[in-house]
Design a protein around this motif. Structure first.
Motif, PDB file in Angstrom:
ATOM      1  N   GLY A   1      -0.668  13.828   3.144  1.00  0.00           N
ATOM      2  CA  GLY A   1      -2.021  14.059   2.646  1.00  0.00           C
ATOM      3  C   GLY A   1      -3.105  13.692   3.634  1.00  0.00           C
ATOM      4  N   SER A   2      -4.062  12.905   3.177  1.00  0.00           N
ATOM      5  CA  SER A   2      -5.216  12.495   3.974  1.00  0.00           C
ATOM      6  C   SER A   2      -4.890  11.260   4.807  1.00  0.00           C
ATOM      7  N   PRO A   3      -5.588  11.044   5.949  1.00  0.00           N
ATOM      8  CA  PRO A   3      -5.423   9.786   6.675  1.00  0.00           C
ATOM      9  C   PRO A   3      -5.720   8.547   5.826  1.00  0.00           C
ATOM     10  N   MET A   4      -6.413   8.728   4.692  1.00  0.00           N
ATOM     11  CA  MET A   4      -6.753   7.594   3.835  1.00  0.00           C
ATOM     12  C   MET A   4      -5.580   7.101   2.993  1.00  0.00           C
ATOM     13  N   LEU A   5      -4.410   7.738   3.108  1.00  0.00           N
ATOM     14  CA  LEU A   5      -3.261   7.346   2.283  1.00  0.00           C
ATOM     15  C   LEU A   5      -2.976   5.849   2.300  1.00  0.00           C
ATOM     16  N   PRO A   6      -2.994   5.158   3.452  1.00  0.00           N
ATOM     17  CA  PRO A   6      -2.685   3.719   3.415  1.00  0.00           C
ATOM     18  C   PRO A   6      -3.679   2.894   2.597  1.00  0.00           C
ATOM     19  N   LEU A   7      -4.944   3.346   2.526  1.00  0.00           N
ATOM     20  CA  LEU A   7      -5.959   2.604   1.787  1.00  0.00           C
ATOM     21  C   LEU A   7      -6.154   3.135   0.376  1.00  0.00           C
ATOM     22  N   GLU A   8      -5.838   4.417   0.160  1.00  0.00           N
ATOM     23  CA  GLU A   8      -5.979   5.034  -1.156  1.00  0.00           C
ATOM     24  C   GLU A   8      -4.677   5.739  -1.518  1.00  0.00           C
ATOM     25  N   PRO A   9      -3.599   4.972  -1.746  1.00  0.00           N
ATOM     26  CA  PRO A   9      -2.296   5.610  -1.998  1.00  0.00           C
ATOM     27  C   PRO A   9      -2.217   6.324  -3.324  1.00  0.00           C
ATOM     28  N   GLY A  10      -3.067   5.971  -4.279  1.00  0.00           N
ATOM     29  CA  GLY A  10      -3.068   6.647  -5.564  1.00  0.00           C
ATOM     30  C   GLY A  10      -1.686   6.726  -6.172  1.00  0.00           C
ATOM     31  N   SER A  11      -1.403   7.836  -6.849  1.00  0.00           N
ATOM     32  CA  SER A  11      -0.112   8.010  -7.520  1.00  0.00           C
ATOM     33  C   SER A  11       1.031   8.156  -6.531  1.00  0.00           C
ATOM     34  N   ALA A  12       0.731   8.504  -5.283  1.00  0.00           N
ATOM     35  CA  ALA A  12       1.791   8.660  -4.291  1.00  0.00           C
ATOM     36  C   ALA A  12       2.342   7.308  -3.832  1.00  0.00           C
ATOM     37  N   GLY A  13       1.539   6.257  -3.942  1.00  0.00           N
ATOM     38  CA  GLY A  13       1.973   4.952  -3.456  1.00  0.00           C
ATOM     39  C   GLY A  13       3.246   4.444  -4.122  1.00  0.00           C
ATOM     40  N   PRO A  14       3.281   4.330  -5.449  1.00  0.00           N
ATOM     41  CA  PRO A  14       4.507   3.869  -6.105  1.00  0.00           C
ATOM     42  C   PRO A  14       5.694   4.779  -5.849  1.00  0.00           C
ATOM     43  N   MET A  15       5.453   6.101  -5.774  1.00  0.00           N
ATOM     44  CA  MET A  15       6.548   7.026  -5.500  1.00  0.00           C
ATOM     45  C   MET A  15       7.154   6.762  -4.123  1.00  0.00           C
ATOM     46  N   LEU A  16       6.309   6.626  -3.105  1.00  0.00           N
ATOM     47  CA  LEU A  16       6.816   6.391  -1.747  1.00  0.00           C
ATOM     48  C   LEU A  16       7.524   5.048  -1.642  1.00  0.00           C
ATOM     49  N   GLN A  17       7.003   4.040  -2.325  1.00  0.00           N
ATOM     50  CA  GLN A  17       7.661   2.734  -2.306  1.00  0.00           C
ATOM     51  C   GLN A  17       9.044   2.814  -2.949  1.00  0.00           C
ATOM     52  N   ALA A  18       9.126   3.493  -4.085  1.00  0.00           N
ATOM     53  CA  ALA A  18      10.422   3.636  -4.763  1.00  0.00           C
ATOM     54  C   ALA A  18      11.395   4.451  -3.919  1.00  0.00           C
ATOM     55  N   LEU A  19      10.906   5.499  -3.268  1.00  0.00           N
ATOM     56  CA  LEU A  19      11.755   6.315  -2.411  1.00  0.00           C
ATOM     57  C   LEU A  19      12.302   5.478  -1.260  1.00  0.00           C
ATOM     58  N   GLY A  20      11.457   4.666  -0.654  1.00  0.00           N
ATOM     59  CA  GLY A  20      11.910   3.813   0.432  1.00  0.00           C
ATOM     60  C   GLY A  20      12.984   2.834  -0.007  1.00  0.00           C
ATOM     61  N   HIS A  21      12.845   2.273  -1.204  1.00  0.00           N
ATOM     62  CA  HIS A  21      13.851   1.333  -1.725  1.00  0.00           C
ATOM     63  C   HIS A  21      15.179   2.032  -1.998  1.00  0.00           C
ATOM     64  N   ALA A  22      15.124   3.288  -2.427  1.00  0.00           N
ATOM     65  CA  ALA A  22      16.334   3.990  -2.855  1.00  0.00           C
ATOM     66  C   ALA A  22      17.126   4.587  -1.693  1.00  0.00           C
ATOM     67  N   LEU A  23      16.492   4.795  -0.555  1.00  0.00           N
ATOM     68  CA  LEU A  23      17.170   5.436   0.559  1.00  0.00           C
ATOM     69  C   LEU A  23      18.260   4.550   1.145  1.00  0.00           C
TER      70      LEU A  23
END
Length: 265
Positions: free
Chosen positions: A14-36
């Motif tokens: 998405g936008s370069p602001m993802l690290p500061l504004e992860p929104g709904s994508a933040g929990p998804m990416l964190q869960a994906l990282g844990h599951a890999l």
């Protein structure tokens, strides 16, 4: 050697602001990282590094590149100090050359924001080596698929093939006052639903012809470089791969943040 084949990934950054504004994508990416499963290295393919032919970034300690301008100053202080993986260059280059691609090395190349911003959420420890691969240009969906297919043997050697782009990417319609939780535009929903349907069906010919077949394709992607890493990941996974969809929502009304994990047959 790893005890299981690695999946291939397409992740929307998405936008370069993802690290500061992860929104709904933040929990998804964190869960994906844990599951890999833990990879030996990550080979990252991003539209923010383009060249006339593939180039491997062979730095032992790739810099965190802040390759954007005009955003929150806090972004420029963020780092992702993952090690590099130059010792893998020879085997990756051999696969590319065998498939007819020329390839070079760049020992100075760092990690662009398309790579480090989602990895910072997925794998915050930054302890897995990352090697960037330049996107050869010009490129289309079919060539991106072929490029990924050339690298498929790496998934049996513990390499995570990490394609990063955006499922929709029309910055002409991005409004400065938009918020990550704004309702999605109708054209974004229609395009995302079509893409998900074709991926679930395994309809590779339709996907590779998405610019003619998908609804609102030219509006979702005025240029298609941000979608090409999806086809790269599909090609590396091969026909018959099982897709696992990871819903990331839509940021700012028009940037779909969905991700896919492809598990080879």
């Amino acid at each position: 050697m790893p005890d299981q084949r690695m999946p291939t990934l397409f992740v929307s950054h998405g936008s370069p602001m993802l690290p500061l504004e992860p929104g709904s994508a933040g929990p998804m990416l964190q869960a994906l990282g844990h599951a890999l499963p833990r990879p030996e290295i990550i080979l990252a393919f991003s539209p923010h590094w383009m060249a006339r032919q593939p180039i491997l970034g062979t730095s032992t300690r790739p810099a965190t590149l802040h390759d954007f301008g005009g955003f929150d100053r806090a972004l420029y202080a963020l780092q992702y100090p993952a090690p590099g993986a130059p010792q893998w260059a020879a085997r990756i280059e051999a696969l590319l050359r065998e498939a007819g691609w020329g390839v070079h090395e760049d020992p100075q190349r760092g990690l662009d924001h398309g790579v480090w911003s989602p990895l910072r959420l997925m794998l915050p420890q930054a302890d897995i080596p990352v090697m960037p691969l330049a996107m050869p240009w010009p490129l289309d969906a079919a060539l991106a698929y072929r490029l990924g297919a050339a690298l498929a043997p790496l998934t049996e050697q513990g390499v995570l093939l990490f394609g990063t782009g955006s499922l929709t990417h029309n910055l002409h319609e991005f409004h400065p006052s938009a918020r990550t939780d704004d309702p999605p535009a109708a054209y974004v929903q229609a395009f995302v639903e079509w893409m998900r349907g074709m991926i679930d069906r395994g309809d590779t010919p339709a996907l590779l012809d998405y610019r003619r077949r998908a609804p609102h394709a030219a509006r979702a992607h005025p240029t298609d470089e941000h979608l090409l890493p999806l086809f790269w990941a599909l090609g590396a996974a091969g026909e018959g791969a099982t897709p696992r969809h990871h819903a990331g929502g839509v940021h700012y009304g028009n940037l779909s943040m969905d991700a896919w994990e492809f598990v080879s047959a």
